[in-house]
Design an enzyme around this catalytic site. Structure first.
Site, PDB file in Angstrom:
ATOM      1  N   LYS A 179       0.870  -1.191   0.000  1.00  0.00           N
ATOM      2  CA  LYS A 179       0.000   0.000   0.000  1.00  0.00           C
ATOM      3  C   LYS A 179       0.903   1.237   0.000  1.00  0.00           C
ATOM      4  O   LYS A 179       1.508   1.577   1.016  1.00  0.00           O
ATOM      5  CB  LYS A 179      -0.919   0.039   1.220  1.00  0.00           C
ATOM      6  CG  LYS A 179      -2.014   1.089   1.013  1.00  0.00           C
ATOM      7  CD  LYS A 179      -2.572   1.679   2.271  1.00  0.00           C
ATOM      8  CE  LYS A 179      -1.721   2.731   2.881  1.00  0.00           C
ATOM      9  NZ  LYS A 179      -1.570   3.971   2.092  1.00  0.00           N
ATOM     10  N   GLU A 255      11.164   1.671   9.403  1.00  0.00           N
ATOM     11  CA  GLU A 255      12.043   2.813   9.113  1.00  0.00           C
ATOM     12  C   GLU A 255      11.222   4.057   9.402  1.00  0.00           C
ATOM     13  O   GLU A 255      10.278   4.368   8.679  1.00  0.00           O
ATOM     14  CB  GLU A 255      12.484   2.815   7.640  1.00  0.00           C
ATOM     15  CG  GLU A 255      13.169   1.545   7.177  1.00  0.00           C
ATOM     16  CD  GLU A 255      14.540   1.350   7.777  1.00  0.00           C
ATOM     17  OE1 GLU A 255      15.013   2.242   8.517  1.00  0.00           O
ATOM     18  OE2 GLU A 255      15.139   0.290   7.531  1.00  0.00           O
ATOM     19  N   CYS A 289      14.087  11.376   4.858  1.00  0.00           N
ATOM     20  CA  CYS A 289      14.224  11.031   6.274  1.00  0.00           C
ATOM     21  C   CYS A 289      15.638  11.289   6.785  1.00  0.00           C
ATOM     22  O   CYS A 289      15.840  11.451   7.984  1.00  0.00           O
ATOM     23  CB  CYS A 289      13.876   9.572   6.469  1.00  0.00           C
ATOM     24  SG  CYS A 289      14.889   8.492   5.445  1.00  0.00           S
ATOM     25  N   GLU A 382      10.482  16.432  14.657  1.00  0.00           N
ATOM     26  CA  GLU A 382      10.732  16.332  13.218  1.00  0.00           C
ATOM     27  C   GLU A 382       9.785  17.264  12.474  1.00  0.00           C
ATOM     28  O   GLU A 382       8.574  17.223  12.682  1.00  0.00           O
ATOM     29  CB  GLU A 382      10.505  14.887  12.740  1.00  0.00           C
ATOM     30  CG  GLU A 382      10.784  14.724  11.260  1.00  0.00           C
ATOM     31  CD  GLU A 382      10.457  13.321  10.726  1.00  0.00           C
ATOM     32  OE1 GLU A 382       9.321  12.850  10.947  1.00  0.00           O
ATOM     33  OE2 GLU A 382      11.333  12.722  10.090  1.00  0.00           O
TER      34      GLU A 382
HETATM   35  P1  NAD Z   1       3.063   8.487   7.343  1.00  0.00           P
HETATM   36  O1  NAD Z   1       3.465   7.708   8.533  1.00  0.00           O
HETATM   37  O2  NAD Z   1       2.032   9.527   7.491  1.00  0.00           O
HETATM   38  O3  NAD Z   1       2.513   7.518   6.192  1.00  0.00           O
HETATM   39  C1  NAD Z   1       3.285   6.457   5.694  1.00  0.00           C
HETATM   40  C2  NAD Z   1       2.378   5.370   5.175  1.00  0.00           C
HETATM   41  O4  NAD Z   1       1.656   4.814   6.257  1.00  0.00           O
HETATM   42  C3  NAD Z   1       1.343   5.841   4.163  1.00  0.00           C
HETATM   43  O5  NAD Z   1       1.204   4.852   3.179  1.00  0.00           O
HETATM   44  C4  NAD Z   1       0.086   5.955   5.014  1.00  0.00           C
HETATM   45  O6  NAD Z   1      -1.110   5.814   4.284  1.00  0.00           O
HETATM   46  C5  NAD Z   1       0.272   4.794   5.961  1.00  0.00           C
HETATM   47  N1  NAD Z   1      -0.448   4.915   7.227  1.00  0.00           N
HETATM   48  C6  NAD Z   1      -0.750   6.037   7.930  1.00  0.00           C
HETATM   49  N2  NAD Z   1      -1.398   5.721   9.067  1.00  0.00           N
HETATM   50  C7  NAD Z   1      -1.517   4.371   9.088  1.00  0.00           C
HETATM   51  C8  NAD Z   1      -2.096   3.440   9.999  1.00  0.00           C
HETATM   52  N3  NAD Z   1      -2.673   3.836  11.135  1.00  0.00           N
HETATM   53  N4  NAD Z   1      -2.025   2.118   9.699  1.00  0.00           N
HETATM   54  C9  NAD Z   1      -1.428   1.691   8.564  1.00  0.00           C
HETATM   55  N5  NAD Z   1      -0.876   2.532   7.651  1.00  0.00           N
HETATM   56  C10 NAD Z   1      -0.911   3.849   7.921  1.00  0.00           C
HETATM   57  O7  NAD Z   1       4.405   9.071   6.735  1.00  0.00           O
HETATM   58  P2  NAD Z   1       4.566  10.053   5.492  1.00  0.00           P
HETATM   59  O8  NAD Z   1       4.035  11.387   5.864  1.00  0.00           O
HETATM   60  O9  NAD Z   1       4.037   9.371   4.279  1.00  0.00           O
HETATM   61  O10 NAD Z   1       6.144  10.118   5.349  1.00  0.00           O
HETATM   62  C11 NAD Z   1       6.954  10.996   6.054  1.00  0.00           C
HETATM   63  C12 NAD Z   1       7.516  10.333   7.279  1.00  0.00           C
HETATM   64  O11 NAD Z   1       8.205   9.165   6.904  1.00  0.00           O
HETATM   65  C13 NAD Z   1       8.533  11.172   8.035  1.00  0.00           C
HETATM   66  O12 NAD Z   1       8.350  11.005   9.404  1.00  0.00           O
HETATM   67  C14 NAD Z   1       9.863  10.571   7.611  1.00  0.00           C
HETATM   68  O13 NAD Z   1      10.921  10.775   8.516  1.00  0.00           O
HETATM   69  C15 NAD Z   1       9.502   9.133   7.514  1.00  0.00           C
HETATM   70  N6  NAD Z   1      10.429   8.431   6.635  1.00  0.00           N
HETATM   71  C16 NAD Z   1      11.336   7.594   7.198  1.00  0.00           C
HETATM   72  C17 NAD Z   1      12.259   6.930   6.395  1.00  0.00           C
HETATM   73  C18 NAD Z   1      13.289   6.007   6.949  1.00  0.00           C
HETATM   74  O14 NAD Z   1      13.891   5.272   6.181  1.00  0.00           O
HETATM   75  N7  NAD Z   1      13.540   5.998   8.248  1.00  0.00           N
HETATM   76  C19 NAD Z   1      12.231   7.135   5.016  1.00  0.00           C
HETATM   77  C20 NAD Z   1      11.283   8.000   4.485  1.00  0.00           C
HETATM   78  C21 NAD Z   1      10.373   8.638   5.306  1.00  0.00           C
HETATM   79  O1  6OD Z   2      19.384   5.622  -0.622  1.00  0.00           O
HETATM   80  C1  6OD Z   2      18.910   6.631  -1.153  1.00  0.00           C
HETATM   81  O2  6OD Z   2      19.183   6.966  -2.294  1.00  0.00           O
HETATM   82  C2  6OD Z   2      17.956   7.500  -0.437  1.00  0.00           C
HETATM   83  N1  6OD Z   2      17.700   8.674  -1.007  1.00  0.00           N
HETATM   84  C3  6OD Z   2      17.354   7.108   0.688  1.00  0.00           C
HETATM   85  C4  6OD Z   2      16.392   7.875   1.397  1.00  0.00           C
HETATM   86  C5  6OD Z   2      15.694   7.339   2.373  1.00  0.00           C
HETATM   87  C6  6OD Z   2      14.704   8.008   3.168  1.00  0.00           C
HETATM   88  O3  6OD Z   2      13.939   8.892   2.879  1.00  0.00           O
END
Ligand code: NAD
Ligand code: 6OD
Length: 478
Positions: A179, A255, A289, A382
């Site tokens: 999803k 993550e 992130c 954050e």
């Molecule tokens: P989010 O947590 O709002 O949503 C992520 C996903 O989870 C979406 O697909 C959303 O529909 C789903 N989701 C939301 N609530 C849910 C629930 N209760 N049950 C199941 N699924 C649910 O995150 P976002 O706004 O899409 O992304 C930004 C966040 O992601 C930031 O906090 C960022 O730091 C984090 N992030 C972390 C990494 C990492 O590798 N650590 C990488 C990218 C983004």
């Molecule tokens: O590995 C990468 O190229 C990359 N941009 C990772 C990012 C992860 C989290 O948002």
């Protein structure tokens, strides 16, 4: 490309539709079907059925061949993927063409190569003598897939972070129900088409669209037919998923969020540290992130660093928008909060005006702040936008105390010319990834993940295969 579910080898659009808006100018790109509980049930059942078919018996080599065909399929439609990713996220096309799409192809290739390297990831260990006096035994372990894996991904690097989980999950022999974020459904749909064209058996990869809480995401992560959950997103969402998964004791790989520090020592190459921090704080408008939101600079070079970083932030052009009006408003609320908390705004702090279609989009200015105490919410929480707070420090121990005083622990950067200092400091930073004199320089096979509220487990290379499979020990008495 119209967003559609892909379930058991069939594309379908059932469920109420919601609009997909372009972050770059606010126009409607199309609509997205919201998966009902029935669609999610069908997807989980299709995945289960696929495991009982040829996929469940496929050799590692056959799975590697399948992954290569997917990589080739994405590569063949490279421009289509880039256009879709740029439209859904608003990110500069160049970023999608140099990071998101090539690294997504790289994910499928890397896991195909890993499978060839270790066909069944099986090994034998003979442990003589110790069987409670029962004589010698031969113990060997084989890796078995977990079964049906739910993949929940965010909007910031939609294709890259989806394939980051889908490729190893399939490599290990699982079936997937994915999803993607409701904000960015298009490249996931394109990927489903590529997977269909690549000839993977029906049900091996399934895609459902929709929201998270109270919707498709929650239906999927609480589903009794799901054997494991791989999630990337906010820490609070991770906690909600964990609660939901607890009833079925479903294993999770998380993550999550970050509040990443940069440590700039007085002996650093300041040109490199300033340019590196411009990249680490402002790439994809801070919506990665790994982006830096806290910068600590050793006092002798603090004033110069702030002045130079501020000038570079003010001069930035060509940056992309926030993902949505809601996220723009959240970031702007932190710009307001920072002022209320007593920050000095060195650069940015508001919304830009372009005088063109972008004024309908969700842009905020790259922002540099100083003067806040470490207890300020702006320094602790954050924000996930193009913003960093810069503060001075005196000495290595103080730098580490500041860096580690956070509920998060995802990534950090250390800027120094002193090799011994780099080796001393890097392992003491409470983070899963520490870059020295660089940022986001990353081989896909290296361990990726966070400590504290930034995640559970590691992804990348063998680390992902370890999550997506389990060793079974076989003991034969000799
Ligand atoms: P989010 O947590 O709002 O949503 C992520 C996903 O989870 C979406 O697909 C959303 O529909 C789903 N989701 C939301 N609530 C849910 C629930 N209760 N049950 C199941 N699924 C649910 O995150 P976002 O706004 O899409 O992304 C930004 C966040 O992601 C930031 O906090 C960022 O730091 C984090 N992030 C972390 C990494 C990492 O590798 N650590 C990488 C990218 C983004
Ligand atoms: O590995 C990468 O190229 C990359 N941009 C990772 C990012 C992860 C989290 O948002």
């Amino acid at each position: 490309m119209k967003a559609e579910h892909y379930v058991g080898g069939m594309f379908r659009s059932d469920g109420p539709a919601f609009p997909l808006l372009a972050p770059a100018d606010g126009t409607e790109l199309g609509t997205v079907p919201e998966a009902t509980r029935e669609v999610v049930d069908d997807a989980v059942a299709a995945a289960r059925a696929a495991l009982a078919g040829p996929w469940g018996r496929a050799s590692a080599e056959e799975r590697a061949v399948a992954l290569r065909r997917v990589a080739d399929g994405v590569q063949a439609r490279f421009e289509e993927f880039v256009d879709a990713e740029a439209a859904d996220t608003g990110k500069p096309r160049e970023l999608a063409a140099t990071v998101d799409v090539p690294r997504a192809v790289g994910n499928f290739r890397a896991y195909a190569d890993l499978l060839y390297g270790r066909p069944e990831r099986a090994y034998t260990t003979q442990i003589p003598g110790w069987s409670g006096g029962a004589g010698q035994a031969l113990n060997y372990s084989v890796r078995r897939p977990l079964g049906v894996v739910a993949v929940i991904s965010p909007w910031n690097l939609p294709l890259l972070l989806l394939t980051w989980k889908v490729a190893p999950a399939l490599a290990a022999g699982n079936a997937v129900v994915a999803k993607p974020s409701e904000e960015t459904p298009t490249t996931a749909t394109l990927l489903a088409h590529v997977i269909a064209e690549a000839g993977l058996p029906d049900g091996v990869f399934n895609l459902v669209h929709g929201h998270g809480a109270g919707a498709a995401g929650e239906f999927l992560t609480g589903h009794p037919g799901v054997d494991a959950i791989a999630f990337t997103g906010e820490s609070a969402t991770g906690a909600a998923i964990m609660r939901n998964a607890a009833d079925h004791v479903t294993p999770v790989s998380f993550e999550l969020g970050g509040k990443n520090p940069a440590l700039v020592f007085a002996d650093a190459d300041l040109d490199a540290a300033v340019e590196g921090t411009v990249r680490s704080s402002f790439t994809h408008s801070g919506q990665i992130c790994l982006c830096t939101e806290r910068v600590y600079v050793e006092r002798p070079v603090y004033e110069e660093f702030v002045e130079r970083l501020g000038a570079r932030a003010r001069a930035l052009t060509g940056y992309g928008p926030m993902i949505s009006a809601e996220h723009r408003d959240k970031v702007l609320s932190y710009y307001r909060l920072a002022r209320e908390e007593g920050a000095t705004v060195v650069a940015g702090g508001g919304t830009p005006e372009f005088g063109d279609a972008r004024d309908g989009g969700y842009y905020v200015e790259p922002t540099v702040l100083t003067g806040l105490p470490e207890t300020a919410r702006t320094v602790r929480e954050e924000i996930f936008g193009p913003v960093c707070h810069v503060a001075p420090f005196d000495g290595e121990d103080a730098a580490l105390r500041l860096a580690n005083d956070s509920p998060y622990g995802l990534a950090a950067t250390v800027w120094t010319r002193d090799v011994s200092r780099a080796h001393r400091v890097a392992p003491r930073v409470e983070a899963g990834i520490v870059w020295v004199n660089c940022w986001n320089l990353r081989d896909l096979r290296t361990p990726f993940g966070g400590v504290k509220a930034s995640g559970i487990g590691r992804e990348g290379g063998e680390y992902s295969l370890d999550f997506f499979s389990e060793p079974v020990n076989v003991c034969i008495q000799i």
